[in-house]
Design an enzyme around this catalytic site. Structure first.
Site, PDB file in Angstrom:
ATOM      1  CE  LYS A   1      -1.727  -0.276  11.116  1.00  0.00           C
ATOM      2  NZ  LYS A   1      -1.057   0.228   9.623  1.00  0.00           N
TER       3      LYS A   1
ATOM      4  CG  MET B   1      -2.022  -1.115   1.175  1.00  0.00           C
ATOM      5  SD  MET B   1      -3.129  -1.310  -0.259  1.00  0.00           S
ATOM      6  CE  MET B   1      -4.025   0.272   0.150  1.00  0.00           C
TER       7      MET B   1
ATOM      8  CG  HIS C   1      -9.540   1.716   4.295  1.00  0.00           C
ATOM      9  ND1 HIS C   1     -10.525   1.206   4.180  1.00  0.00           N
ATOM     10  CD2 HIS C   1      -8.301   1.120   4.136  1.00  0.00           C
ATOM     11  CE1 HIS C   1      -9.998  -0.271   3.975  1.00  0.00           C
ATOM     12  NE2 HIS C   1      -8.717  -0.173   3.987  1.00  0.00           N
TER      13      HIS C   1
ATOM     14  CG  ASN D   1      -3.817  -3.888  -2.949  1.00  0.00           C
ATOM     15  OD1 ASN D   1      -3.276  -3.325  -3.740  1.00  0.00           O
ATOM     16  ND2 ASN D   1      -3.537  -5.293  -2.461  1.00  0.00           N
TER      17      ASN D   1
ATOM     18  CG  ASN E   1     -12.369  -3.868   4.554  1.00  0.00           C
ATOM     19  OD1 ASN E   1     -12.316  -4.084   3.471  1.00  0.00           O
ATOM     20  ND2 ASN E   1     -11.098  -3.238   4.947  1.00  0.00           N
TER      21      ASN E   1
ATOM     22  CB  SER F   1      -7.732  -2.797   6.445  1.00  0.00           C
ATOM     23  OG  SER F   1      -6.449  -2.942   6.111  1.00  0.00           O
TER      24      SER F   1
HETATM   25  P1  NAD Z   1       2.888  -4.812   3.648  1.00  0.00           P
HETATM   26  O1  NAD Z   1       3.355  -5.780   4.791  1.00  0.00           O
HETATM   27  O2  NAD Z   1       2.962  -4.973   2.086  1.00  0.00           O
HETATM   28  O3  NAD Z   1       3.898  -3.352   4.092  1.00  0.00           O
HETATM   29  C1  NAD Z   1       4.241  -2.816   5.226  1.00  0.00           C
HETATM   30  C2  NAD Z   1       5.432  -2.290   5.296  1.00  0.00           C
HETATM   31  O4  NAD Z   1       5.708  -1.402   6.456  1.00  0.00           O
HETATM   32  C3  NAD Z   1       6.565  -3.265   5.239  1.00  0.00           C
HETATM   33  O5  NAD Z   1       7.494  -2.695   4.104  1.00  0.00           O
HETATM   34  C4  NAD Z   1       7.297  -3.101   6.440  1.00  0.00           C
HETATM   35  O6  NAD Z   1       8.679  -3.050   6.225  1.00  0.00           O
HETATM   36  C5  NAD Z   1       7.007  -1.488   6.846  1.00  0.00           C
HETATM   37  N1  NAD Z   1       6.836  -1.476   8.310  1.00  0.00           N
HETATM   38  C6  NAD Z   1       6.484  -2.446   9.144  1.00  0.00           C
HETATM   39  N2  NAD Z   1       6.921  -1.732  10.438  1.00  0.00           N
HETATM   40  C7  NAD Z   1       7.399  -0.528  10.395  1.00  0.00           C
HETATM   41  C8  NAD Z   1       7.846   0.595  11.052  1.00  0.00           C
HETATM   42  N3  NAD Z   1       7.854   0.404  12.418  1.00  0.00           N
HETATM   43  N4  NAD Z   1       8.137   1.819  10.616  1.00  0.00           N
HETATM   44  C9  NAD Z   1       8.353   1.725   9.134  1.00  0.00           C
HETATM   45  N5  NAD Z   1       7.834   0.886   8.356  1.00  0.00           N
HETATM   46  C10 NAD Z   1       7.281  -0.374   8.826  1.00  0.00           C
HETATM   47  O7  NAD Z   1       1.581  -4.138   4.118  1.00  0.00           O
HETATM   48  P2  NAD Z   1       0.466  -3.502   3.301  1.00  0.00           P
HETATM   49  O8  NAD Z   1      -0.158  -4.460   2.757  1.00  0.00           O
HETATM   50  O9  NAD Z   1       1.241  -2.620   2.338  1.00  0.00           O
HETATM   51  O10 NAD Z   1      -0.523  -2.787   4.385  1.00  0.00           O
HETATM   52  C11 NAD Z   1      -0.159  -1.715   5.067  1.00  0.00           C
HETATM   53  C12 NAD Z   1      -1.267  -1.040   5.640  1.00  0.00           C
HETATM   54  O11 NAD Z   1      -2.258  -0.914   4.793  1.00  0.00           O
HETATM   55  C13 NAD Z   1      -1.911  -2.108   6.802  1.00  0.00           C
HETATM   56  O12 NAD Z   1      -2.511  -1.313   7.864  1.00  0.00           O
HETATM   57  C14 NAD Z   1      -3.019  -2.701   5.922  1.00  0.00           C
HETATM   58  O13 NAD Z   1      -4.140  -3.101   6.830  1.00  0.00           O
HETATM   59  C15 NAD Z   1      -3.511  -1.644   5.157  1.00  0.00           C
HETATM   60  N6  NAD Z   1      -4.400  -1.934   4.082  1.00  0.00           N
HETATM   61  C16 NAD Z   1      -3.913  -3.029   3.191  1.00  0.00           C
HETATM   62  C17 NAD Z   1      -4.480  -3.376   2.016  1.00  0.00           C
HETATM   63  C18 NAD Z   1      -4.107  -4.465   1.112  1.00  0.00           C
HETATM   64  O14 NAD Z   1      -4.882  -4.969   0.344  1.00  0.00           O
HETATM   65  N7  NAD Z   1      -2.767  -4.933   1.476  1.00  0.00           N
HETATM   66  C19 NAD Z   1      -5.632  -2.503   1.575  1.00  0.00           C
HETATM   67  C20 NAD Z   1      -6.057  -1.525   2.313  1.00  0.00           C
HETATM   68  C21 NAD Z   1      -5.339  -1.166   3.601  1.00  0.00           C
END
Ligand code: NAD
Length: 712
Positions: free
Chosen positions: A413, A330, A456, A459, A506, A435
């Protein structure tokens, strides 16, 4: 010789220029883009009357005075105001009359096209003898009326096939396909390309050529290529083409969506019985369509979206410097989009390795945009240079807004928001892309919780049009406005919702996806479950959605939201089992389906394992296929309707329109059905309640009806 003004109105300007040409410049006052309003139609009509008998006139050139483009189509507000079939028929007749006058002007006519030339705009250009297009990525030609539940009804269904051929025209009219300038030139929709902004001087050589060529009435199919000669020159060949498109429509068009079928029949009528019969059918078709649910709902969604994008004013100057925490799936999408829209982006990651991987992800997204000609090589470099990667929060002291997109873990977070509070200026808005967590939980322990907001994204970020902007009682109005305005600036539709687990989309999706899995465990085919929902109008079936989102991600969200649903979400263990086996969906090539590139087939191994380990009673067993499909669809759809009403009653969104729009834009909910609340209302609350009661008796409390208001 200086130009001689002939007519100046609120929509256009007509003058005679040197060389005995008339220049008609369309520029609808007070709008950033031209829409073909009734007023513009009337003014075009007047202009054509003025030119009709001018002996000195040798050429008419039509272009737009708006830098943003030619004409985006008919005025959707005017379409929305049509409240009878007669009025729809009249508007079609009026447009046809003006286009006819243009096509029959005694001198050659040329449209110079830049930017969007859609719907009525293209019908106008088609009524000209010649078309020139400016060769930029912004130039787009198409007849997207079916996307509003209508058909082109100002002669477009008749002139397009006679200009570019039947098969190519059907692709544009039935499927809403848009062409860029080069494809339009290749297909013969435009005669030539020009590279500069359209002024008469640049276009001069083309205009002289047009004058030489004279009038080009298009009375028959062009039959230019071998394929056209073979397929389109005989009634038999054309019959084969129509049959092929019927098959395509059967596969693509959902139930209760009549417009593409009406369009097909209108083109067929014109081919069989002639141009005028085709025009008459255009009028009859729009008269039928304009008052139907599909058209009213699609227009409602269009206007709702426009309204949402406008209704996020903020007194603050637009955000130009942002920070993004986490460059995963994201984060990378958000970074790419923000840089593309001109923002400076500071990117924080956990370590060098994760940072490098994140930047590679962003670069890959830019590369795709480059390949699709959305970006030039120069823009590619400029955009990458706007991104400042760091693992020490460098640059965060200067940003106006931060989007936290780190892993979905409350403690991670919370820690990040504490850190952000000390790393950013006090007025910086802090947004989370969570999410399933509560924004309120991330505000806890902060000195300035009022600047924390949910933002929010969905993807993939570059494609999904919705952003939910979530506020808690502690979030201040400024933070909501700044975040919403920034999201709108990225081209998204921001919808403001109350902080609540899963927000709107969601929250409504989870019971639906869960029901799809229950049906599968009861023995219903995966393909049937997905097919009935695609026929209903969903962009993807529920099991396909689960595979795309990732079984682990969906399970995580469902677990997070568990307390909200209680007994409404029966546990089944399927997600856990699939995660344990590594069947995570498309990303691991196996989920409910086995994915091979773009192809997929049902994952029989997974399904038989699931049915053995997580078996459920099979209430639909023994039903004939059609009844089973109806029951399956009812269960999935009605649960969403019920959950949507619960969201409304809990005040998670201010109105039914917001919930419906969120579902259409955020989950690909059948747009022609207007969203779950509109659907229930159009079907009748009484009928929906009765169906829910029947299911509640058979299947339990999750179907227990709630009080659907007559006017929620
Ligand atoms: P992801 O696992 O692909 O990426 C998360 C990233 O955050 C990783 O690169 C990780 O290294 C980094 N990270 C973790 N802890 C960290 C910290 N302390 N400081 C800096 N970076 C840190 O996850 P994602 O799918 O991109 O999801 C990210 C957020 O978006 C989540 O809250 C998720 O719920 C939300 N989200 C995801 C989707 C989806 O379909 N993937 C859709 C909407 C919202």
């Amino acid at each position: 010789m200086t130009a001689v003004p002939l007519l100046a109105t609120d929509t256009l300007n007509l003058e005679m220029t040197a060389g005995d040409a008339a220049a008609l410049r369309i520029d609808v006052r007070g709008r950033s883009v031209n829409a073909l309003t009734r007023q513009l139609l009337d003014d075009l009509d007047k202009s054509l009357d003025l030119l009709q008998n001018r002996a000195d006139l040798k050429l008419l050139v039509i272009q737009s005075g708006k830098p943003a483009g030619f004409i985006v189509g008919a005025d959707v507000h005017e379409l929305a105001a049509i409240d009878s079939s007669d009025k729809a028929r009249q508007l079609s007749g009026r447009g046809q009359q003006v286009m006819h006058k243009l096509a029959n002007l005694p001198v050659p006519t040329v449209a110079i096209i830049h930017g969007a030339c859609l719907g009525g705009g293209l019908e106008l250009a088609l009524a000209c003898d010649h078309r020139l297009a400016v060769d930029t990525a912004a130039t787009q030609l198409g007849l997207p009326e079916v996307e509003l539940g209508l058909i082109p009804a100002w002669g477009g269904t008749q002139r397009l096939p006679r200009t570019i051929g039947l098969e190519k025209a059907l692709r544009i009219i039935l499927i809403g396909r848009r062409l860029d300038a080069r494809s339009a030139a290749r297909q013969g929709l435009v005669d030539d390309l020009i590279s500069e902004a359209p002024d008469l001087a640049t276009a001069q050589p083309f205009l002289e050529a047009a004058m030489q060529q004279g009038k080009c009435p298009r009375l028959t199919l062009p039959l230019q290529t071998w394929r056209q000669k073979v397929l389109e020159s005989s009634r038999f060949g054309r019959g084969l083409l129509f049959k092929a498109f019927e098959r395509i429509l059967r596969g693509r068009v959902p139930d209760d969506m009549p417009a593409p079928w009406e369009a097909l029949e209108t083109v067929r009528t014109g081919m069989r019985d002639g141009f005028d019969a085709g025009l008459a059918r255009e009028q009859e078709a729009v008269a039928r369509l304009a008052q139907g649910h599909a058209c009213r709902n699609l227009i409602g969604i269009f206007l709702g979206r426009e309204e949402a994008r406008k209704s996020t004013p903020s007194a603050e100057p637009p955000v130009t410097r942002i920070g993004v925490v986490g460059a995963g799936t994201m984060g990378a999408g958000i970074i790419e989009l923000a840089a593309l829209k001109g923002c400076e982006v500071a990117v924080q990651e956990v370590n060098e390795e994760a940072l490098g991987a994140g930047i590679m992800r962003v670069a890959a997204l830019f590369q795709k945009a480059l390949e699709q000609r959305i970006l030039s090589q120069e823009d590619f470099r400029r955009n990458l240079a706007r991104i400042r990667p760091t693992i020490r929060w460098e640059g965060f002291d200067k940003v106006e807004l931060v989007v936290e997109a780190a892993s979905e873990d409350l403690e991670v977070k919370r820690q990040l928001f504490r850190e952000l509070e000390s790393r950013t200026r006090p007025q910086t808005v802090l947004a989370t892309n969570t999410s399933s967590l509560l924004v309120a939980d991330l505000q806890e322990g902060l000195t300035h919780p009022e600047r924390v907001v949910g933002l929010h994204f969905f993807n993939p970020v570059h494609r999904m049009p919705l952003v939910e902007v979530a506020h808690t009682p502690r979030t201040n109005t400024r933070s909501v406005e700044v975040a919403a305005q920034w999201a709108a600036g990225l081209g998204k539709t921001p919808l403001v919702v109350k902080d609540s687990p899963g927000f709107v989309v969601n929250r409504i999706l989870i019971p639906y996806l869960n029901e799809a899995v229950l049906l599968l465990l009861e023995g219903v085919d995966a393909a049937t479950i997905d097919r009935v929902m695609v026929r209903f109008g969903m962009q993807l079936g529920p099991l396909e959605v689960l595979d795309q989102v990732g079984i682990d991600v969906a399970a995580h969200i469902a677990r997070g939201l568990g307390p909200v649903f209680g007994d409404r979400l029966p546990a089944h263990g399927a997600f856990q089992l699939m995660s344990d086996r590594g069947w995570l969906g498309a990303k691991s090539h196996k989920g409910f389906y086995v994915h091979k590139g773009k192809r997929r087939k049902v994952n029989r191994e997974a399904i038989s394992t699931l049915r053995k380990s997580c078996a459920r009673p099979a209430p639909l067993a023994g039903l004939p296929a059609a009844a089973l499909a109806t029951q399956a669809r009812e269960r999935m759809v009605l649960l969403m309707c019920k959950e949507a009403f619960m969201c409304l009653q809990e005040g998670i969104a201010d109105s039914a329109e917001v919930i419906d729009l969120a579902m259409v834009l955020g989950s690909g909910w059948a747009p022609h059905r207007g969203g779950p609340i509109t659907y229930a209302r159009q079907r009748g609350f009484q009928a929906v309640t009765e169906s829910l009661k029947t299911f509640a008796r058979q299947l339990g409390q999750r179907f227990e009806p709630i009080a659907f208001g007559p006017n929620p």
